[in-house]
Design a protein around this motif. Sequence first.
Motif, mmCIF file in Angstrom:
data_model
loop_
_atom_site.group_PDB
_atom_site.id
_atom_site.type_symbol
_atom_site.label_atom_id
_atom_site.label_comp_id
_atom_site.label_asym_id
_atom_site.label_seq_id
_atom_site.Cartn_x
_atom_site.Cartn_y
_atom_site.Cartn_z
ATOM 1 N N LEU A 51 0.735 -1.131 -0.041
ATOM 2 C CA LEU A 51 0.114 -0.052 -0.219
ATOM 3 C C LEU A 51 0.812 1.239 -0.025
ATOM 4 N N ASP A 52 2.301 1.098 0.331
ATOM 5 C CA ASP A 52 2.873 2.305 0.422
ATOM 6 C C ASP A 52 3.484 2.549 -0.949
ATOM 7 N N LEU A 74 -3.278 -3.336 -4.981
ATOM 8 C CA LEU A 74 -3.847 -2.327 -3.744
ATOM 9 C C LEU A 74 -4.987 -2.765 -3.081
ATOM 10 N N SER A 75 -6.035 -3.213 -3.798
ATOM 11 C CA SER A 75 -7.447 -3.422 -3.064
ATOM 12 C C SER A 75 -7.016 -4.969 -2.128
ATOM 13 N N ALA A 78 -5.302 -3.922 0.751
ATOM 14 C CA ALA A 78 -5.931 -3.258 1.810
ATOM 15 C C ALA A 78 -7.195 -4.423 2.516
ATOM 16 N N ARG A 81 -4.749 -6.228 5.120
ATOM 17 C CA ARG A 81 -4.427 -5.549 6.290
ATOM 18 C C ARG A 81 -5.605 -5.505 6.914
ATOM 19 N N GLU A 107 -7.804 6.103 4.961
ATOM 20 C CA GLU A 107 -7.191 4.879 5.918
ATOM 21 C C GLU A 107 -8.124 4.994 7.087
#
Length: 316
Positions: A51-52, A74-75, A78, A81, A107
């Motif tokens: 995500l960074d 990315l999805s 997320a 996480r 976030e």
Amino acid sequence: VTSASEGELQSLLTAEEKRYAAVGQQWTQFLLRSLDAADERQRLIAALRVLDGGSAPRTGSPASGAGLPTLEQLSRAAAVRDAVRAGTHDPATLALAAATCRPTPYETCDRRALLERWTVADPADAAAWLALAGDVESKDPARAQRLFEQAIGALSFSDSVWENALRALYGAYRRAYPDGAGDIALMWAMGMASASIDSGGLGFASRQCSEAAVRTPGRRADCRKLAETIGRSSTTQLTLRFAHAIGVHAGVDAELLARWKADMDLNMKVADRLPPVPNAQSREAIQHWGDDLVSVGEIEAQRRLMRRPPPEVGRW
């Protein structure tokens, strides 16, 4: 050390650039595969790094977007996480989740709830109580004091957030790629793990155990006990230095302070034993150091490093 000629130096630099580019691609794939790892800490830290933006230095031109995660990746990161944060009951994972919970407009996460769950999962850990106390101090100082008392009575202090992040990155990379460029992976992993450090609890404790605060009746003995608990449990330089600092104010035994100081002073000698020279001996020494960091902790790794002869840097 014999210096290389200008042509030799340029050749070495070109070879290093190619090596970094190759490892960068491997590292990005390692992070993406880690989203499905069995270890939840590895999944969490990998998701945060994806995500960074991928975390390894980019290969290719900025316009090409090379090395950048896709929207689908990315999805996925997320979702991983959030799932780890919501579902974990492991104290070390809760500590890491709380340390990396930094709400932004993009976030949302509930740091306070993660800290509360950590104290329930491991009530014998002073680090959990101090972290929660630091979080509530500004809005509820009376509760922060009660939490501080819980920390005084705790039997241990976990300073493993940085080391657990390092294990989830470098340690897992070394298992996946035993013949990979561990020296480069260690450098990247240490930088990323450092972003996970949360010193809020130590900041709170330092205010409770400042030179002025320990003059309060009873506080000196409490802070001495806390310093001894932290020092006894420390595996990293950060917490050992903190234990020493408050131990000086709180009257910790001079012989114990001297032992802590001896370990602290080793940190100044690490760079001399790990010269950043592009040769096989230096790379092997750095990789060996990284293996010790994730297996026995920073302080014991430094002791082992001092017992080994420094690498032959040779001609470069």
